[in-house]
Design an enzyme around this catalytic site. Structure first.
Site, short mmCIF file in Angstrom:
data_model
loop_
_atom_site.label_atom_id
_atom_site.label_comp_id
_atom_site.label_asym_id
_atom_site.label_seq_id
_atom_site.Cartn_x
_atom_site.Cartn_y
_atom_site.Cartn_z
N HIS A 212 -12.00 -11.97 -1.59
CA HIS A 212 -11.36 -11.12 -0.57
C HIS A 212 -9.86 -10.95 -0.84
CE1 HIS A 212 -15.05 -11.89 1.81
NE2 HIS A 212 -14.89 -13.13 1.35
N SER B 261 11.28 4.02 -14.88
CA SER B 261 11.35 5.05 -13.85
C SER B 261 12.54 5.95 -14.16
CB SER B 261 11.52 4.38 -12.49
OG SER B 261 12.21 5.25 -11.60
N LYS C 245 13.04 -0.68 -12.69
CA LYS C 245 11.58 -0.69 -12.72
C LYS C 245 10.96 -0.72 -14.10
CE LYS C 245 8.96 0.84 -9.76
NZ LYS C 245 8.06 1.76 -9.11
N GLU D 210 -2.73 1.85 -15.04
CA GLU D 210 -2.88 2.86 -13.99
C GLU D 210 -3.62 4.09 -14.52
OE1 GLU D 210 0.81 2.71 -10.97
OE2 GLU D 210 1.39 2.88 -13.06
#
Ligand code: ARG
Length: 462
Positions: A158, A279, A285, A292
């Site tokens: 979970h 970024s 970043k 992704e």
């Protein structure tokens, strides 16, 4: 005005240019050209072998087809829309090269059995390439696992901390998924590798062809037993797309984990510069674009599977032009799976660094050893369900006191239950918690080492 088409004199005028474009598949089925040539060469040999054409004619067709292959390799053969599809394009060029004898190639054959043959030959090659890539992917996982048997990582259910596990054990789960993918593709292969050549348009042919002869030349294991089925079956494509979708499920799940692990919230891995992106506005970043994209690309492969199922569901026997729609989905799925496997293999191999210090701390900062306390009591005669309730209370009190289990004093333990002794601290240490799960297939170090040996054997399997 487009030129008159390859089909019969029955047609008086040419296709409307927009309809010609709409109808044509040459823009994408050119991908099949090598297979089309190979299939046609086998067909030409068979025609000569059975005496349907002369041996000399067979030779001429074979050599002419080989020339087209060379022309294609050298970039000299670039058929346009007027050829409609790759099959017409090759036949047309053949006739330009060898003259009228080229027109004999299509004897006892239809584009329907031809396209089925080509697609199978293509998929056969691609399946073997993907299986090879799966092997490389598995090899990299195994290498990392070997180095990390005793690296601990929080295990989750979970997405809540559940029990710590060996990092090798965690990664080997993906090894096993890839192993099933590899086996599944072998199974799909067995149904891809059946020859429809010689089924004709739908009903077979009046010529004394030898289907087993062409099947042999093209290394097909079997021939379709029913001509209607042979030209219209795309089960093999559905099966392939299904296997491809399952591969993508696995890659996507791994991607999701890497994305989580690389986040500030987890900090389990660092992304190396070679596999991360920045970024355009936030200079701090480092983004996990690779996993992704893999996660994102999964959708298109699922989509192609769905499309293929829908294409098939209402088709009456036998061939229908709807089947031309099978190819782009197959090609795109093949390309997507190959690109994703390559990227994920590189990402694992050189794009990720596990943060050992951080992992070592992570497994000490939670209640993921609570089950072990219950097991401790159960091993000392307390019925497990009772032990479970006792430990629930321990956890509750500890949370209230802002303590972890390891911080409780021995007296505090013994107040809770007299069975607790000084060895409780050893029993709940993360290393011991992992080592103790020594059941077959569990995360205990002994089991994981065995699993690695078995995985090496699986990896060398044919
Ligand atoms: N381009 C067609 C396809 O991809 C080849 C078969 C055409 N057959 C036909 N009867 N029109 O399916």
């Amino acid at each position: 005005m487009t030129k008159k088409q390859t089909w019969s004199q029955r047609f008086e005028s040419a296709l409307h240019p927009a309809i010609a474009r709409f109808n044509a598949s040459i823009g994408f089925d050119i991908e099949l050209i090598e297979y089309d040539i190979t299939g046609s060469q086998a067909h030409a040999k068979m025609l000569a072998h059975t005496g349907i054409i002369s041996h000399e004619e067979g030779e001429i067709l074979f050599t002419g087809l080989e020339q087209i292959r060379q022309e294609y390799h050298q970039g000299q053969f670039q058929p346009g829309i007027d050829s409609e599809d790759v099959h017409f394009a090759v036949e047309k060029r053949l006739t330009e090269i060898v003259g009228d004898v080229g027109k004999k190639l299509h004897t006892a054959r239809s584009r329907n059995d031809q396209v089925g043959t080509d697609t199978r030959l293509y998929l056969r090659d691609q399946i073997q390439q993907i299986r090879q890539q799966l092997r490389e992917f598995q090899g990299v996982i195994l290498d990392i696992a070997e180095k990390n048997v005793e690296t601990l990582i929080p295990g989750y259910t979970h997405l809540q901390r559940a029990q710590p596990v060996s990092l090798a054990h965690h990664l080997l789960a993906y090894f096993q998924m890839a192993q099933r993918d590899w086996e599944r593709l072998a199974d799909v292969y067995s149904r891809v590798n059946i020859s429809p050549l010689g089924c004709g348009a739908l009903a077979g042919t009046t010529f004394p062809i030898d289907r087993h002869y062409t099947a042999n030349l093209l290394h097909f294991d079997h021939v379709y037993a029913n001509s209607l089925d042979g030209v219209s079956d795309r089960d093999f494509a559905i099966e392939f797309l299904c296997a491809a979708s399952i591969i993508m499920v696995h890659l996507s799940r791994l991607s999701e984990e890497v994305i989580l692990w690389a986040s500030e919230e987890f900090r389990f891995v660092t992304l190396k510069d070679s596999c991360a992106t920045g970024s355009s506005i936030m200079p701090q970043k480092k983004n996990p674009d690779v996993p992704e994209l893999v996660r994102g690309k999964t959708g298109r492969v699922f989509g192609h599977l769905q499309a293929m199922l829908v294409i098939m569901k209402g088709l009456p026997l036998a061939y229908n032009k709807d089947l031309q729609e099978d190819k782009e989905g197959i090609f795109d799925s093949v390309n997507t799976v190959k690109a994703c496997l390559e990227a994920m293999t590189i990402l694992l191999q050189e794009g990720l660094e596990f943060r050992h210090q951080r992992l070592a701390t992570a497994v000490t900062e939670d209640f993921a050893n609570a089950t072990d306390v219950a097991d401790y009591l159960a091993a000392r005669g307390v019925p497990f369900r009772e032990a479970y309730n006792i430990v629930g209370k321990v956890v509750k009190t500890s949370i209230a006191a802002d303590k972890l289990l390891k911080d409780l004093q021995l007296e505090e333990w013994q107040e809770i239950h007299p069975a607790f002794a000084a060895d409780i601290y050893e029993a709940i240490a993360p290393r011991q918690v992992v080592a103790a799960r020594n059941s077959y297939g569990g995360t205990g170090f002994f089991q994981v080492r065995e699993a690695i040996i078995n995985a090496r054997t699986q990896l060398s399997g044919k």
